[in-house]
Design an enzyme around this catalytic site. Sequence first.
Site, short mmCIF file in Angstrom:
data_model
loop_
_atom_site.label_atom_id
_atom_site.label_comp_id
_atom_site.label_asym_id
_atom_site.label_seq_id
_atom_site.Cartn_x
_atom_site.Cartn_y
_atom_site.Cartn_z
N LYS A 19 27.30 59.63 -2.50
CA LYS A 19 26.73 60.30 -1.32
C LYS A 19 26.11 61.65 -1.69
CE LYS A 19 28.74 57.60 2.20
NZ LYS A 19 29.62 56.70 1.41
C1 PLP Z 1 29.49 55.31 1.41
C2 PLP Z 1 29.99 54.55 0.23
C3 PLP Z 1 29.64 53.18 0.00
C4 PLP Z 1 28.81 52.39 0.98
O1 PLP Z 1 27.46 52.76 1.01
P1 PLP Z 1 26.51 52.36 2.24
O2 PLP Z 1 25.28 53.12 2.05
O3 PLP Z 1 27.26 52.75 3.49
O4 PLP Z 1 26.31 50.88 2.16
C5 PLP Z 1 30.10 52.58 -1.15
N1 PLP Z 1 30.91 53.23 -2.02
C6 PLP Z 1 31.26 54.52 -1.84
C7 PLP Z 1 32.16 55.17 -2.83
C8 PLP Z 1 30.83 55.23 -0.72
O5 PLP Z 1 31.20 56.50 -0.53
#
Ligand code: PLP
Length: 478
Positions: A120
Site C-alpha cells: 500500500k
Molecule cells: C491491501 C492488501 C492486499 C489486497 O489488495 P487489493 O488492492 O485490495 O486487492 C493484499 N495484500 C496485502 C498485504 C494488502 O495490504
Amino acid sequence: MQYVSTRGGSAPQEFSQILLEGLAVDGGLAMPVSYPKVTDAELTAWRKLSYADLAFKILSKFATDIPADDLRALVKKTYTAQVYCNGRNPAQANEITPLTTLEKDLHILELSNGPTLAFKDMAMQLLGNLFEYALAKTNSELNILGATSGDTGSAAEYAMRGKRGVRVFMLSPHGKMSAFQRAQMYSLQDENIFNIAIRGMFDDAQDIVKAVSNDHAFKARQKIGTVNSINWARVLAQAVYYFKGYFAATTSNDQQVSFTVPSGNFGNVLAGHIARQMGLPIRRLVAATNENNVLDEFFRTGVYRVRKSSETYETSSPSMDISKASNFERFVYDLLGQDGAAVKALWQQVDSQGYFDLSQHPAFPETASRYGFGSGCSTHADRLQTIRETQAKYGVLIDTHTADAMKVAQEWREPGIPMLVLETALPIKFAETVKEATGQAAPRPPAFAGIEDLPQRCEVMDVNVQTVKDFITQRTGL
Ligand SMILES: *Cc1c(COP(=O)(O)O)cnc(C)c1O
C-alpha cells in the site's frame, strides 16, 4: 484526460477534481474516458528509465491538468531509494520494486520495501504528496478519517505524516492489533497524526467512521475525507510497477508476461488491467484470493455475490478478508463497453438481492479471452505449505498474502511465459503464521529493531460517536 462515473451519472471532471473525492455523485467510481495507448517506441524508451521517471511518463498521461514540472517533482520526491529501502536487498533499493527470480520464468515482484513494509506504500506515499500539493494550490485543508485493523491505517499515516494541510484521525480496535502493528502506528509523534484506540472491535471502529461521515453537516464543517482503496490516483499509481516488472522480466517488447496478484478489494489487479489496456504485453492477470473468494467465484462462474459479515472469514491473510471487492465495478464498466446504465442496473441488483449473474451475458467469456483474467483461491493450509515450500526450494521467505498468490500462480504457469508473483507484504508483518509454517521467526528489517519500546501516542476511547466527534472538533479548531 477527463473522468466520468462508472454509473454514467456525473459530468466529466479533471484529475485534480477527482483526486480528493470518494464516490462519484451517483455512487459510482471515477474512470478515464479512454485509456492512453503506449507505442512500441515509448515502451522501448521506457525500459531504461528509473522508477520515478517511468512513473512520471505514465501518470502524466492521466493527470493532464497538473503542470508537467510539478508532477515530475512530486514523483521524484516520492519514489526514492531512501523511502523504499526498508526491506531486503538494500543494494537494489534504486529499483524501488526489485524482481527476485526463483527459477526460469518464475519471479517475485517486490512491492513491500516502503515505510510500512506492505504494497500500500507504493501508492499511498504518492497520494500524500499529491494531497499536500493540491491542498496548497487551493489553500484548503483535509481531515482524513479512517478505521483500520492494521495495513491501510499505517500506510496512510506514514504517507500523510508532516504533510501541510492534512490531519489523520485513525481509529483502531484497542488491544486487537499485534504489538508490532501498534508500535508502527502509535509511535508516530507527528502533530498531524491522531491515533484513536476504540474499546471494541474493528467493526465498531468502522461503524463510528460511517456514522461521522453520514453527518453531512459535520463532515463538511470539519472537511472530512478518506483515503480508501477506490481512490483513482491510488489505483493508477500501482500501474507503474506492472511496467517496471515487465521490463525487468523481458528483453524485448514482443515478449509477454503474466502476473498473479493477491487480491481483496481488486485495486492492485485493476492497476494491471489499466497497464494492459494501455498496451503493456500482459498475457494473463490472475486474481488470487484466500477463503474470501468473491472474485474467484466471479471469474469462474460469472456470478458476483457479496458476502454477509457472517460469511466473511477471518483468515491468516487478513488484508484480503473482504465481503465485496470495491474496485471491481471499474472492471465491469470496461467489460460492458463503458455502459454506465448497465453498471448501475447491476449494482442495484447487488443492493436488492446480494448478487448479479453475468454467466449468460455475451461479454462474460471476454473476461478471459479479451481481458486475460484468470483466478484461483487458497486456504490456511495452502499458505502454510506454500511458505514452507518456497523457503525450502528457493530459500525465499514470503508472507501469507504473497503465499496465496504463489499457490495460485503455480496453477497458471505456461511454458516460455514469465510468471510474476506480486509480493504485497514482508513476512515480519504476519510473523505468527510465518512461524507456524517454518518454525522460525521472520527476520526483522534493521530499521524496525525495538520499535515496540518507542514511546507511543494514542487516545483510548469508548465506542461512542460523539466522543470521537468532540475529539476531532477540538483538534481541528474548525
Ligand atoms: C491491501 C492488501 C492486499 C489486497 O489488495 P487489493 O488492492 O485490495 O486487492 C493484499 N495484500 C496485502 C498485504 C494488502 O495490504
